[in-house]
Motif scaffolding. Structure first.
Motif, PDB file in Angstrom:
ATOM      1  N   SER A  54      13.412 115.130  -8.258  1.00 61.24           N
ATOM      2  CA  SER A  54      13.601 116.341  -7.585  1.00 61.24           C
ATOM      3  C   SER A  54      13.859 116.068  -5.993  1.00 61.24           C
ATOM      4  N   PHE A  55      14.731 117.008  -5.509  1.00 62.96           N
ATOM      5  CA  PHE A  55      15.049 116.636  -4.187  1.00 62.96           C
ATOM      6  C   PHE A  55      15.318 117.834  -3.189  1.00 62.96           C
ATOM      7  N   PRO A  56      14.578 118.047  -2.254  1.00 63.28           N
ATOM      8  CA  PRO A  56      14.829 119.486  -1.392  1.00 63.28           C
ATOM      9  C   PRO A  56      16.314 119.673  -0.752  1.00 63.28           C
ATOM     10  N   TYR A  57      16.916 120.903  -0.928  1.00 62.27           N
ATOM     11  CA  TYR A  57      18.220 120.825  -0.172  1.00 62.27           C
ATOM     12  C   TYR A  57      18.288 120.525   1.284  1.00 62.27           C
ATOM     13  N   ARG A  58      17.150 120.655   1.883  1.00 64.66           N
ATOM     14  CA  ARG A  58      17.278 120.280   3.318  1.00 64.66           C
ATOM     15  C   ARG A  58      17.364 118.802   3.697  1.00 64.66           C
ATOM     16  N   HIS A  59      17.197 118.068   2.741  1.00 68.81           N
ATOM     17  CA  HIS A  59      17.194 116.738   2.872  1.00 68.81           C
ATOM     18  C   HIS A  59      18.439 116.170   1.881  1.00 68.81           C
ATOM     19  N   LEU A  60      19.508 117.082   1.901  1.00 69.89           N
ATOM     20  CA  LEU A  60      20.798 116.734   1.394  1.00 69.89           C
ATOM     21  C   LEU A  60      21.885 117.090   1.989  1.00 69.89           C
ATOM     22  N   THR A  61      22.936 116.336   2.015  1.00 69.06           N
ATOM     23  CA  THR A  61      24.082 116.803   2.712  1.00 69.06           C
ATOM     24  C   THR A  61      25.300 116.967   1.256  1.00 69.06           C
ATOM     25  N   LEU A  62      25.917 118.057   1.527  1.00 72.42           N
ATOM     26  CA  LEU A  62      27.012 118.273   0.318  1.00 72.42           C
ATOM     27  C   LEU A  62      28.022 117.580   0.983  1.00 72.42           C
ATOM     28  N   THR A  63      28.879 116.863  -0.209  1.00 71.54           N
ATOM     29  CA  THR A  63      29.932 116.201   0.206  1.00 71.54           C
ATOM     30  C   THR A  63      31.024 116.825  -0.358  1.00 71.54           C
ATOM     31  N   PRO A  64      32.445 116.874  -0.284  1.00 74.58           N
ATOM     32  CA  PRO A  64      33.592 117.385  -0.877  1.00 74.58           C
ATOM     33  C   PRO A  64      33.862 116.951  -2.161  1.00 74.58           C
ATOM     34  N   LEU A  65      33.059 115.954  -2.748  1.00 73.40           N
ATOM     35  CA  LEU A  65      33.425 115.319  -4.043  1.00 73.40           C
ATOM     36  C   LEU A  65      32.709 116.331  -5.028  1.00 73.40           C
ATOM     37  N   LYS A  66      33.022 115.880  -6.293  1.00 69.78           N
ATOM     38  CA  LYS A  66      32.357 116.708  -7.306  1.00 69.78           C
ATOM     39  C   LYS A  66      32.825 116.139  -8.548  1.00 69.78           C
ATOM     40  N   VAL A  67      31.822 116.066  -9.528  1.00 67.57           N
ATOM     41  CA  VAL A  67      31.868 115.550 -10.894  1.00 67.57           C
ATOM     42  C   VAL A  67      32.317 116.566 -11.574  1.00 67.57           C
ATOM     43  N   LYS A  68      33.586 116.641 -12.170  1.00 65.78           N
ATOM     44  CA  LYS A  68      34.170 117.635 -12.937  1.00 65.78           C
ATOM     45  C   LYS A  68      33.517 117.957 -14.309  1.00 65.78           C
ATOM     46  N   ALA A  69      33.111 119.127 -14.930  1.00 66.62           N
ATOM     47  CA  ALA A  69      32.606 119.168 -16.179  1.00 66.62           C
ATOM     48  C   ALA A  69      31.304 118.587 -16.520  1.00 66.62           C
ATOM     49  N   LEU A  70      30.513 118.258 -15.680  1.00 66.96           N
ATOM     50  CA  LEU A  70      29.346 117.604 -16.052  1.00 66.96           C
ATOM     51  C   LEU A  70      28.378 118.724 -16.464  1.00 66.96           C
ATOM     52  N   PRO A  71      27.649 118.361 -17.974  1.00 71.16           N
ATOM     53  CA  PRO A  71      27.026 119.361 -18.317  1.00 71.16           C
ATOM     54  C   PRO A  71      25.641 119.560 -17.638  1.00 71.16           C
ATOM     55  N   LYS A  85      33.638 107.391 -14.975  1.00 72.23           N
ATOM     56  CA  LYS A  85      35.270 108.023 -15.544  1.00 72.23           C
ATOM     57  C   LYS A  85      35.774 108.387 -14.367  1.00 72.23           C
ATOM     58  N   GLU A  86      35.248 109.168 -13.614  1.00 73.71           N
ATOM     59  CA  GLU A  86      36.005 109.989 -12.428  1.00 73.71           C
ATOM     60  C   GLU A  86      36.045 109.037 -10.966  1.00 73.71           C
ATOM     61  N   GLU A  87      35.395 107.589 -11.086  1.00 70.84           N
ATOM     62  CA  GLU A  87      35.456 106.676  -9.663  1.00 70.84           C
ATOM     63  C   GLU A  87      34.935 107.292  -8.736  1.00 70.84           C
ATOM     64  N   ILE A  88      33.892 108.140  -8.885  1.00 73.75           N
ATOM     65  CA  ILE A  88      33.169 108.738  -7.631  1.00 73.75           C
ATOM     66  C   ILE A  88      32.815 107.871  -6.580  1.00 73.75           C
ATOM     67  N   VAL A  89      32.314 106.816  -7.180  1.00 76.53           N
ATOM     68  CA  VAL A  89      31.836 105.701  -5.662  1.00 76.53           C
ATOM     69  C   VAL A  89      32.834 105.286  -5.095  1.00 76.53           C
ATOM     70  N   ALA A  90      33.939 104.965  -5.876  1.00 74.45           N
ATOM     71  CA  ALA A  90      35.293 104.361  -5.118  1.00 74.45           C
ATOM     72  C   ALA A  90      35.977 105.308  -4.490  1.00 74.45           C
ATOM     73  N   LYS A  91      35.882 106.761  -4.643  1.00 76.60           N
ATOM     74  CA  LYS A  91      36.420 107.791  -3.926  1.00 76.60           C
ATOM     75  C   LYS A  91      35.439 107.914  -2.604  1.00 76.60           C
ATOM     76  N   TRP A  92      34.383 107.869  -2.916  1.00 77.27           N
ATOM     77  CA  TRP A  92      33.260 108.093  -1.728  1.00 77.27           C
ATOM     78  C   TRP A  92      33.542 106.779  -0.702  1.00 77.27           C
ATOM     79  N   ASP A  93      33.717 105.503  -1.153  1.00 78.62           N
ATOM     80  CA  ASP A  93      33.916 104.472  -0.098  1.00 78.62           C
ATOM     81  C   ASP A  93      35.172 104.453   0.580  1.00 78.62           C
ATOM     82  N   SER A  94      36.183 105.016  -0.329  1.00 80.42           N
ATOM     83  CA  SER A  94      37.366 105.259   0.392  1.00 80.42           C
ATOM     84  C   SER A  94      37.573 106.431   1.455  1.00 80.42           C
TER      85      SER A  94
END
Length: 138
Positions: A54-71, A85-94
């Motif tokens: 569990s993490f409070p929102y005040r300690h998070l920063t929203l990024t433009p990336l999103k995992v589509k269709a995550l249940p 599958k969506e290579e989120i870490v690679a997208k973030w690193d680039s």
């Protein structure tokens, strides 16, 4: 009642990739797996070493990336599968955001001689730019 467009582009939602700002995993990215209430969410980063917590929102920063269709309320295995599958870490690193953070971190860890070398390179680059500008004006 008229429906207006929102000025906000990033929303707290299941599947949103977030950057942690506090705690032992500060600077790592994770995915919102479930929304608890208006103050906290469950984040999970199975590919980045962030345990499900569990993490409070005040300690998070929203990024433009999103995992589509995550249940909703997906377990760590499911989150890992979708993230890979969506290579989120690679997208973030680039992304320019991650590159800038890496450059700042590298700059922080330089020793005295390496800082001196950076200064010399910057002076050389500055001189070359000045000479090019002067020759193009003349």
């Amino acid at each position: 009642m008229s429906t207006q467009e929102s000025n906000f582009q990033r929303f707290v939602e299941v599947g949103r990739v977030v950057l942690l700002k506090a705690g032992p995993h500060s600077g790592h990215i994770a995915v919102i797996a479930e929304i608890i209430d208006h103050n906290r969410a469950i984040v999970d980063g199975p590919t980045t070493g962030v345990p499900r917590q569990s993490f409070p929102y005040r300690h998070l920063t929203l990024t433009p990336l999103k995992v589509k269709a995550l249940p909703r309320n997906a377990g760590s295995g499911t989150v890992k599968k979708y993230v890979e599958k969506e290579e989120i870490v690679a997208k973030w690193d680039s992304s320019s955001w991650a590159k800038k953070r890496a450059a700042v971190e590298k700059r922080r860890t330089l020793n005295d001689f390496e800082r001196f070398q950076v200064m010399i390179h910057k002076k050389g680059r500055r001189d070359r730019v000045r000479k090019l500008l002067k020759s193009s004006k003349a």
